[in-house]
Design an enzyme around this catalytic site. Structure first.
Site, short mmCIF file in Angstrom:
data_model
loop_
_atom_site.label_atom_id
_atom_site.label_comp_id
_atom_site.label_asym_id
_atom_site.label_seq_id
_atom_site.Cartn_x
_atom_site.Cartn_y
_atom_site.Cartn_z
CB CYS A 1 -20.65 2.88 -0.69
SG CYS A 1 -20.79 2.55 1.09
CG HIS B 1 -3.08 4.18 0.86
ND1 HIS B 1 -4.13 3.33 0.62
CD2 HIS B 1 -2.58 3.81 2.06
CE1 HIS B 1 -4.25 2.48 1.63
NE2 HIS B 1 -3.32 2.75 2.52
NE ARG C 1 -2.73 -6.43 2.56
CZ ARG C 1 -3.93 -5.91 2.69
NH1 ARG C 1 -4.28 -5.33 3.81
NH2 ARG C 1 -4.80 -5.95 1.70
CD GLN D 1 -22.31 7.25 0.99
OE1 GLN D 1 -22.63 6.48 0.10
NE2 GLN D 1 -23.16 8.05 1.58
N GLY E 1 -35.89 10.23 4.28
CA GLY E 1 -36.14 11.40 3.45
C GLY E 1 -37.44 12.09 3.78
CD GLU F 1 -2.57 -1.93 0.74
OE1 GLU F 1 -1.62 -2.66 1.09
OE2 GLU F 1 -3.64 -2.37 0.29
CG ASP G 1 -26.34 9.59 2.71
OD1 ASP G 1 -26.93 9.28 3.76
OD2 ASP G 1 -25.19 10.03 2.69
CE LYS H 1 -22.80 5.43 -6.20
NZ LYS H 1 -23.29 6.70 -5.71
CE1 TYR I 1 0.07 3.69 5.24
CE2 TYR I 1 -0.59 1.47 4.63
CZ TYR I 1 -0.93 2.76 5.01
OH TYR I 1 -2.24 3.11 5.17
CD1 TRP J 1 -10.44 9.41 -4.63
CD2 TRP J 1 -9.45 8.88 -6.55
NE1 TRP J 1 -10.06 8.09 -4.56
CE2 TRP J 1 -9.44 7.74 -5.72
CE3 TRP J 1 -8.87 8.78 -7.82
CZ2 TRP J 1 -8.89 6.52 -6.11
CZ3 TRP J 1 -8.31 7.56 -8.22
CH2 TRP J 1 -8.32 6.45 -7.36
NE ARG K 1 -15.68 -3.87 -5.78
CZ ARG K 1 -16.93 -4.29 -5.63
NH1 ARG K 1 -17.33 -4.84 -4.50
NH2 ARG K 1 -17.81 -4.14 -6.61
CB ALA L 1 -35.66 5.02 5.98
P1 NAP Z 1 -27.43 17.53 -3.38
O1 NAP Z 1 -26.13 16.88 -3.21
O2 NAP Z 1 -27.95 18.39 -2.32
O3 NAP Z 1 -27.36 18.36 -4.74
C1 NAP Z 1 -28.45 19.08 -5.25
C2 NAP Z 1 -27.96 19.93 -6.41
O4 NAP Z 1 -29.05 20.64 -6.92
C3 NAP Z 1 -26.91 20.93 -6.04
O5 NAP Z 1 -25.91 20.92 -7.02
C4 NAP Z 1 -27.66 22.27 -6.00
O6 NAP Z 1 -26.70 23.21 -6.44
C5 NAP Z 1 -28.79 22.04 -6.95
N1 NAP Z 1 -30.04 22.71 -6.57
C6 NAP Z 1 -30.64 22.69 -5.36
N2 NAP Z 1 -31.80 23.38 -5.40
C7 NAP Z 1 -31.94 23.83 -6.66
C8 NAP Z 1 -32.93 24.61 -7.32
N3 NAP Z 1 -33.99 25.04 -6.69
N4 NAP Z 1 -32.72 24.90 -8.62
C9 NAP Z 1 -31.64 24.45 -9.28
N5 NAP Z 1 -30.68 23.71 -8.69
C10 NAP Z 1 -30.82 23.40 -7.40
O7 NAP Z 1 -28.56 16.44 -3.64
P2 NAP Z 1 -28.55 15.18 -4.58
O8 NAP Z 1 -27.56 15.28 -5.67
O9 NAP Z 1 -29.97 15.02 -4.92
O10 NAP Z 1 -28.11 14.03 -3.61
C11 NAP Z 1 -28.90 13.68 -2.47
C12 NAP Z 1 -28.00 13.11 -1.38
O11 NAP Z 1 -27.45 11.88 -1.79
C13 NAP Z 1 -26.85 14.00 -1.02
O12 NAP Z 1 -26.64 13.92 0.36
C14 NAP Z 1 -25.71 13.39 -1.74
O13 NAP Z 1 -24.47 13.66 -1.14
C15 NAP Z 1 -26.05 11.91 -1.71
N6 NAP Z 1 -25.46 11.21 -2.85
C16 NAP Z 1 -24.13 11.05 -2.91
C17 NAP Z 1 -23.56 10.42 -4.00
C18 NAP Z 1 -22.09 10.23 -4.11
O14 NAP Z 1 -21.34 10.61 -3.20
N7 NAP Z 1 -21.59 9.65 -5.17
C19 NAP Z 1 -24.36 9.96 -5.02
C20 NAP Z 1 -25.72 10.15 -4.95
C21 NAP Z 1 -26.27 10.79 -3.87
P3 NAP Z 1 -26.97 24.77 -6.50
O15 NAP Z 1 -27.92 25.07 -5.36
O16 NAP Z 1 -25.62 25.39 -6.35
O17 NAP Z 1 -27.55 25.02 -7.83
FE1 SF4 Z 2 -18.71 -1.65 2.61
FE2 SF4 Z 2 -20.01 -0.60 4.62
FE3 SF4 Z 2 -17.69 0.48 3.85
FE4 SF4 Z 2 -19.85 0.77 2.33
S1 SF4 Z 2 -19.54 1.59 4.36
S2 SF4 Z 2 -17.79 0.13 1.69
S3 SF4 Z 2 -20.90 -1.17 2.67
S4 SF4 Z 2 -18.01 -1.54 4.71
#
Ligand code: NAP
Ligand code: SF4
Length: 647
Positions: free
Chosen positions: A313, A228, A190, A315, A624, A140, A632, A397, A142, A553, A264, A360
């Protein structure tokens, strides 16, 4: 894996619960997160060390808890080298790592010998504390790994230059540990099976090192994939399952001691395939053991469908660690928080209604039923899953399908009465249940832009569900997590995350793992795109700021490679036949696109809650429905499970 539990209040009790649970789940051998042999090798200030014999003895209850369940436990000894987030970090040469702000100081030869002794002392301290062995972390990127390749080792003394010299440090460490701990103590090394960085080791050098490590006295070789700082994803969801299996197979061909495959491997079928094909002798699982501590037990009993599968994920595991929190798990809120939950069945079963079968709702229903409550789940759609069904359309996903399978199986096993295609009536909820859970989720926000009702406009939900398809040119309104996922969905063929050959091609990896660092091209080289996509947000801050540290990234690089443009600071003026009209820095523009996709966040669907509150029935809102912003699956599942524990 580093859990950071050792940096929490009450660290021993938490680790006893964490590791004890995994031993109960029949993990044959547990390897802890890294203990540094000295101060300068600390992965971060305050991280655990194994330098002090007396302090090491405090770890004995952890070993006892694992042994009581019939499993073995090894302590990993990890010197972080130039990755150490400490000011006085050291390395073979004074070359700063791109992922660390501190420049390492070049070690003197005397310091190197002293470090070898410190590895031996740390190992005998672990032995005295009751560990069955140690894993010497040599992968990794290190310290030890930094000595083995020219990427970071520019020395011209006996520790650098020739292969022999670059391999001297790991070999001397294994010899010293064996001498200090005797023949019965397990020593795992390792080894970096693929560095995935420039001037990395070619396969013949890795095989030569493996042979020397075996001759020096190691009992087993675990394998690590990628430094890393590598620009190739190695464990996150865009990486196909078991894609690295050829790397341990190359090593296994060179040695007689057992070789362990890693990275993985998240289902028993994947693990079994690797073992059955002879690519490795054992498999190691880190994140899958956060997701389900009883993975091995369920696999042995033929109950694989009951395993809560790691969806890669990152996350709540890596991203929590990077934000200085104890690791957690998106699909299993109990991971590393075992002491906050009870698995004791209730002695006062209640009639619970859950309205909404998304993440949920399913989490609340399945947990409540497992604890002995009588649960009915109402879902208006014809299928469970809610937003998870949309999330699983994004490349890589589809692992979310496993989460759906897990909750579905758990609900069936514990007798949840699942009513699909059924809208629960307020009267029924008030009269027939003791507690109603509102988990009705969210709907996509439709922003107030003139012309938003134009035929070109679709919601992310319509696109990801397949109800609508996008044209050749697309504008995405909103650059949050879902905007990024939709952009990736639109520009990349799904094969890049599911098919090993396409994945290797996308990220410049040599499928035979024979070339230097197992690379054959530039991981960031441009890729053909299916469509022209432009993402937009109103804020002027960097788009994607909220993406996960350990996956953002990858997403950003994937979009860059596929030529996605991202504009920040725009104002949406109107939508018409010409396309999307917007203003940027005072100038008006028209983006002539076929499709405009709304990824502008969500709004709660919480209508039922108010009606029920007035009725007097106990009612709780989660996910939600309670709060749409930043919803999320992590928060949804956590809220569901925690609520069920309170019934
Ligand atoms: P979000 O991350 O809050 O993004 C919403 C986007 O919509 C923002 O870019 C915002 O930017 C824009 N927006 C908000 N209100 C608006 C309006 N009235 N008119 C136009 N644009 C507007 O929400 P999301 O993308 O729906 O995701 C939901 C949740 O799931 C989040 O917590 C997110 O982090 C999570 N999620 C994460 C991932 C990942 O990490 N890969 C993937 C999917 C979901 P502006 O307000 O600047 O325009
Ligand atoms: Fe796996 Fe849980 Fe980490 Fe997501 S948060 S990568 S499901 S161990």
């Amino acid at each position: 894996m580093h859990t950071r539990l050792d940096m929490e209040p009450d660290p021993i009790a938490k680790q006893v619960a964490f590791y004890g649970e995994r031993a109960r789940g029949e993990a044959a051998l547990i390897i802890t997160g890294g203990f540094s042999p000295n101060e300068v090798g600390l992965i971060e200030p305050g991280a655990p060390m194994m330098d002090d014999a007396k302090a090491a003895l405090e770890l004995r209850p952890i070993c006892d808890a694992v042994h009581a369940e019939g499993s073995l436990i090894c302590a990993q000894i990890l010197h972080a080298g130039r990755y150490a987030k400490v000011e006085n970090c050291v390395g073979p040469s004074a070359i700063r790592a791109p992922i660390n702000r501190f420049v390492p100081r070049e070690m003197t030869s005397d310091e190197i010998w002293e470090t070898i002794e410190q590895f031996a002392t740390a190992s005998s301290n672990a032995q005295a504390a009751g560990f069955d062995g140690v894993e010497i972390m040599g992968s990794e990127g290190y310290l030890i790994n930094e000595f083995t390749i020219n990427h970071t080792n520019k020395r011209d003394d006996e520790w650098g230059g020739s292969v022999e010299n670059r391999h001297r440090l790991p070999v001397e460490i294994i010899k010293a540990v064996r001498a200090a701990c005797g023949p019965e103590f397990m020593i795992i090394y390792r080894i970096s099976a693929a560095d995935l960085v420039d001037q990395g080791a070619p396969a013949d050098e890795i095989a030569a090192l493996a042979k020397k490590i075996e001759a020096a006295g190691a009992d087993m070789l675990n394998t690590g994939i990628g430094w890393h700082e590598a620009r190739v994803p190695t464990i996150a969801y865009p990486v196909p399952r078991a894609v690295w299996r050829q790397a341990p197979a190359n090593i296994k061909a060179a040695v007689t001691i057992p070789v362990v495959a890693s990275n993985r491997i998240n289902t028993p079928e994947i693990a079994e395939g690797i073992l059955a094909d002879g690519d490795a002798d054992l498999v190691s699982l880190a994140r899958p053991m956060l997701a389900d501590p009883h993975f091995a037990l369920k696999a042995r009993q033929g109950r694989a469908d009951e395993i809560n599968t790691c969806i890669a994920c990152n996350q709540a595991c890596l991203d929590y660690i990077f934000s200085q929190r104890a690791a957690g798990c998106l699909v299993n809120p109990k991971a590393c928080r075992e002491t906050e939950f009870s698995d004791t069945p209730t002695d006062a079963p209640k009639r619970i209604a859950v309205v909404g079968g998304g993440a949920a709702g399913m989490a609340a229903a399945s947990e409540a039923a497992e604890l002995g409550h009588s649960v009915t789940l109402f879902e208006a759609a014809q299928a469970l899953g809610g937003q998870l069904n949309l999330a699983s359309a994004a490349p890589g996903k589809d692992e979310f399908d496993e989460t759906l399978r897990y909750f579905g199986t758990k609900m069936a096993r514990h007798g949840v009465d699942v009513r699909l295609g059924t809208k629960a009536g307020a009267d029924e909820l008030v009269n027939d249940f003791d507690h109603v859970v509102i988990a009705t989720g969210v709907t996509p926000r439709v922003p107030d832009i003139p012309g938003v009702e134009h035929a070109k406009v679709a919601t992310y939900s319509e696109i990801l569900s397949g109800a609508r398809s996008a044209g050749d040119s697309v504008a995405i309104i909103g650059a949050g997590g879902i905007g990024f996922d939709v952009a990736e969905f639109l520009v990349t063929p799904k094969a890049e995350t599911n098919d090993p050959a396409a994945f290797f091609d996308t990220w410049g990896v040599d499928p035979s793992f024979t070339s230097a660092g197992a690379l054959k091209g530039d991981p960031l080289a441009p890729r053909p795109s299916i469509r022209k996509v432009t993402m937009m947000q109103r804020k002027s801050e960097k788009p994607g700021k909220g993406l996960g540290v350990s996956t953002g990234w990858i997403l950003r690089n994937t979009l860059r490679k596929h030529g996605v443009d991202i504009l920040a600071g725009v104002n949406y003026d109107q939508i018409d036949d010409a396309g999307l009209h917007y203003t940027l820095e005072g100038n008006q523009h028209v983006l002539a696109v076929d499709t405009i996709i709304l990824c502008a966040g969500q709004e709660s669907q919480d209508g039922l809650f108010e009606a029920l509150q007035k009725s007097g029935v106990r009612v709780t809102m989660i996910g939600g429905a309670k709060e749409a912003s930043e919803l999320d699956a992590l928060r949804a599942i956590d809220e569901g499970v925690r609520l069920a524990q309170t019934f």
